[in-house]
Design a protein around this motif. Sequence first.
Motif, short mmCIF file in Angstrom:
data_model
loop_
_atom_site.label_atom_id
_atom_site.label_comp_id
_atom_site.label_asym_id
_atom_site.label_seq_id
_atom_site.Cartn_x
_atom_site.Cartn_y
_atom_site.Cartn_z
N GLY A 91 0.68 -1.16 0.11
CA GLY A 91 -0.19 0.39 0.28
C GLY A 91 0.97 1.54 -0.14
N ALA A 92 1.83 1.14 0.63
CA ALA A 92 3.05 2.42 0.88
C ALA A 92 3.25 3.04 -1.39
CB ALA A 92 4.05 2.04 1.55
N LEU A 93 2.97 2.18 -2.06
CA LEU A 93 4.03 2.45 -3.87
C LEU A 93 2.55 1.50 -3.79
CD1 LEU A 93 7.59 3.08 -3.80
CD2 LEU A 93 5.65 4.57 -3.90
N VAL A 94 2.87 2.06 -5.55
CA VAL A 94 1.46 1.27 -6.07
C VAL A 94 2.73 0.48 -7.17
CG1 VAL A 94 0.34 0.78 -8.25
CG2 VAL A 94 -0.27 2.20 -6.63
N ASP A 95 2.83 -1.05 -7.31
CA ASP A 95 3.58 -1.65 -7.60
C ASP A 95 3.44 -2.48 -9.00
OD1 ASP A 95 5.98 -3.92 -8.13
OD2 ASP A 95 4.10 -5.29 -7.17
N LEU A 96 4.25 -1.58 -9.89
CA LEU A 96 4.14 -1.90 -11.11
C LEU A 96 5.86 -1.93 -11.65
CD1 LEU A 96 2.33 0.97 -13.14
CD2 LEU A 96 2.09 -1.14 -12.21
N ALA A 97 6.30 -3.06 -10.63
CA ALA A 97 7.91 -3.54 -11.01
C ALA A 97 7.81 -5.16 -10.71
CB ALA A 97 8.60 -2.69 -9.84
N SER A 98 7.08 -5.66 -9.44
CA SER A 98 7.50 -7.08 -9.35
C SER A 98 7.00 -8.17 -10.18
CB SER A 98 7.26 -7.57 -7.77
OG SER A 98 5.37 -7.73 -8.06
N ASN A 99 7.28 -9.16 -10.19
CA ASN A 99 6.90 -10.37 -11.26
C ASN A 99 5.89 -11.72 -10.17
OD1 ASN A 99 9.01 -9.79 -12.71
ND2 ASN A 99 10.16 -10.69 -11.67
N ASP A 100 5.06 -10.62 -9.63
CA ASP A 100 3.40 -11.00 -8.92
C ASP A 100 2.45 -10.58 -9.72
OD1 ASP A 100 2.08 -12.50 -7.31
OD2 ASP A 100 1.61 -9.80 -6.05
N ALA A 140 12.42 6.58 -13.29
CA ALA A 140 12.00 5.66 -11.74
C ALA A 140 11.93 6.18 -10.27
CB ALA A 140 13.28 4.45 -11.74
N ALA A 141 13.00 6.92 -10.34
CA ALA A 141 13.01 7.68 -8.88
C ALA A 141 11.32 9.34 -9.42
CB ALA A 141 14.36 8.92 -8.75
N GLY A 142 11.27 9.34 -10.28
CA GLY A 142 11.09 10.25 -9.90
C GLY A 142 9.04 9.89 -10.63
N CYS A 143 8.93 8.60 -10.70
CA CYS A 143 7.64 7.44 -10.57
C CYS A 143 8.09 7.15 -8.86
CB CYS A 143 7.59 5.94 -11.30
SG CYS A 143 8.10 7.37 -12.91
N ARG A 144 8.75 7.37 -8.33
CA ARG A 144 8.61 6.46 -6.82
C ARG A 144 7.94 7.42 -6.06
NH1 ARG A 144 10.86 2.02 -4.69
NH2 ARG A 144 11.37 2.24 -1.99
N GLY A 145 8.45 8.83 -6.63
CA GLY A 145 8.74 10.04 -5.73
C GLY A 145 6.69 10.56 -5.99
N VAL A 146 6.41 9.71 -6.81
CA VAL A 146 5.21 9.83 -7.13
C VAL A 146 3.71 9.02 -6.58
CG1 VAL A 146 5.04 12.20 -9.07
CG2 VAL A 146 4.43 9.28 -9.51
N GLY A 147 4.85 7.80 -6.27
CA GLY A 147 3.48 6.92 -5.23
C GLY A 147 3.48 5.65 -6.22
N VAL A 148 4.95 5.65 -7.43
CA VAL A 148 4.77 4.62 -7.88
C VAL A 148 6.14 3.57 -8.44
CG1 VAL A 148 4.03 3.21 -10.56
CG2 VAL A 148 3.13 5.90 -9.19
N HIS A 149 5.77 2.31 -7.86
CA HIS A 149 7.04 0.89 -8.22
C HIS A 149 7.58 1.03 -9.42
CE1 HIS A 149 10.29 -1.74 -6.14
NE2 HIS A 149 10.23 -1.51 -6.80
N VAL A 150 8.21 0.82 -10.17
CA VAL A 150 8.80 1.31 -11.67
C VAL A 150 9.59 0.15 -11.56
CG1 VAL A 150 7.25 2.28 -12.58
CG2 VAL A 150 9.34 2.34 -12.13
N GLY A 151 10.54 -0.93 -12.48
CA GLY A 151 11.50 -1.47 -12.42
C GLY A 151 12.21 -0.52 -13.67
N CYS A 152 13.66 -0.77 -13.39
CA CYS A 152 14.67 0.04 -13.90
C CYS A 152 16.07 -0.18 -14.68
CB CYS A 152 15.37 1.51 -13.08
SG CYS A 152 16.61 2.86 -14.06
N PHE A 153 15.78 -1.03 -16.17
CA PHE A 153 17.06 -1.82 -16.30
C PHE A 153 18.30 -1.52 -17.25
CE2 PHE A 153 14.41 -4.48 -14.23
CZ PHE A 153 14.26 -6.25 -14.78
N ARG A 154 19.53 -1.55 -16.72
CA ARG A 154 20.21 -1.23 -17.52
C ARG A 154 21.01 -2.04 -18.19
NH1 ARG A 154 22.00 2.56 -12.53
NH2 ARG A 154 20.72 0.74 -11.31
#
Length: 379
Positions: free
Chosen positions: A29-38, A321-335
Amino acid sequence: MALSWLDADASARREAGLHREVTPREESGALVDLASNDYLGLARHPATIAGAQEAAARWGTGATASRLVAGTTRLHDDFERDLAAFLGVEAALVFSSGYLANIGAVSALAGRDGFIVSDTGAHASLIDGCRLSRSQVVVIERGDHEALARVLATRTRQRALVVTDSVYSIDGVIAPIAEYHQVAREHGAMLLVDEAHALGVRGRGGRGVVDELGLSGADDLVVTTVLSKSLGSQGGVVAGSARVRDHLVDTARTFIFDTGLNPPAAGAARAALATLRDNPDLCDQVRHNAARIAERCGGQPPESAVVSLIVGDPHRAVEAAAGCRGVGVHVGCFRPPSVPAGTSRLRLTARADLSEDLIDDVTSRIRGVLDGLGVRVGA
């Protein structure tokens, strides 16, 4: 000093935008999860949690030993039969992680006298399995089945294994499994397909790409997959013929010498598998949600649960990715080295339990971050 080179290496990684940090995940609930593989949203499903709790109460928290000593419970045995029946194969073997399942399967099925063909989209665990097998290894471009035919036709070693992901993990694109299998069969090679990102997402009721193509149970095809994505737990699986399972039990070092999968993880995964079996529409829902995310974020129409938004520069990807986290969304960052140079990206993953209203909300936040940074998403 013996470790002074570590500082130089760390500095170079920071300058290139490749420094990584371990960031603890907050409570749900702290962040909306768009990063995990669940992908199916089963990691916190009441039935999955109950499966883990029941297994812990009955068998304890740890496997206590390797599978061949004392680490196999009746739960492991029953779960392997459930997996085999679901995947349409004779037998399945559970490992403590998907990484170890791939290393064990590749090294045991090839070996120092073997010949392996791997494509450039193969997961790191398959790559490491190739290296540890001590086989002769040839790498072809991702999806190039014509190159596969040429390579297999000119090999000098009899035992041959072709390895690939069915759904490439970075961008969610499906590999040409039918073509790979036909070429492998014509040249007397075995095909190993990693279905980690296909289980629960593709095929009849989430049975994977191999099932979707009608290839389940083929005697020259081995499937590996994981319990840590759509099944919301932990562990890996190798599935195929009974002969393959017997061979792995005798020869796969990551099975023989590793402590078995802990019972709560097995119990959770078994319960999640039952939930998927009883709710086959979950795999359709996760793909629907992925398509909506891609449409609203400007990504390519997805073939799986993965939506890849290519930014290009690794520093910009980290910033986005940091900006997305700042607005409450967790996304993956692949480099790099996870992706080729120049293709650093945000990797968004859909879940079956996301509502359309929530998808519309979080994708608007993501677009706002990208627009604010002047980031134009590539294909």
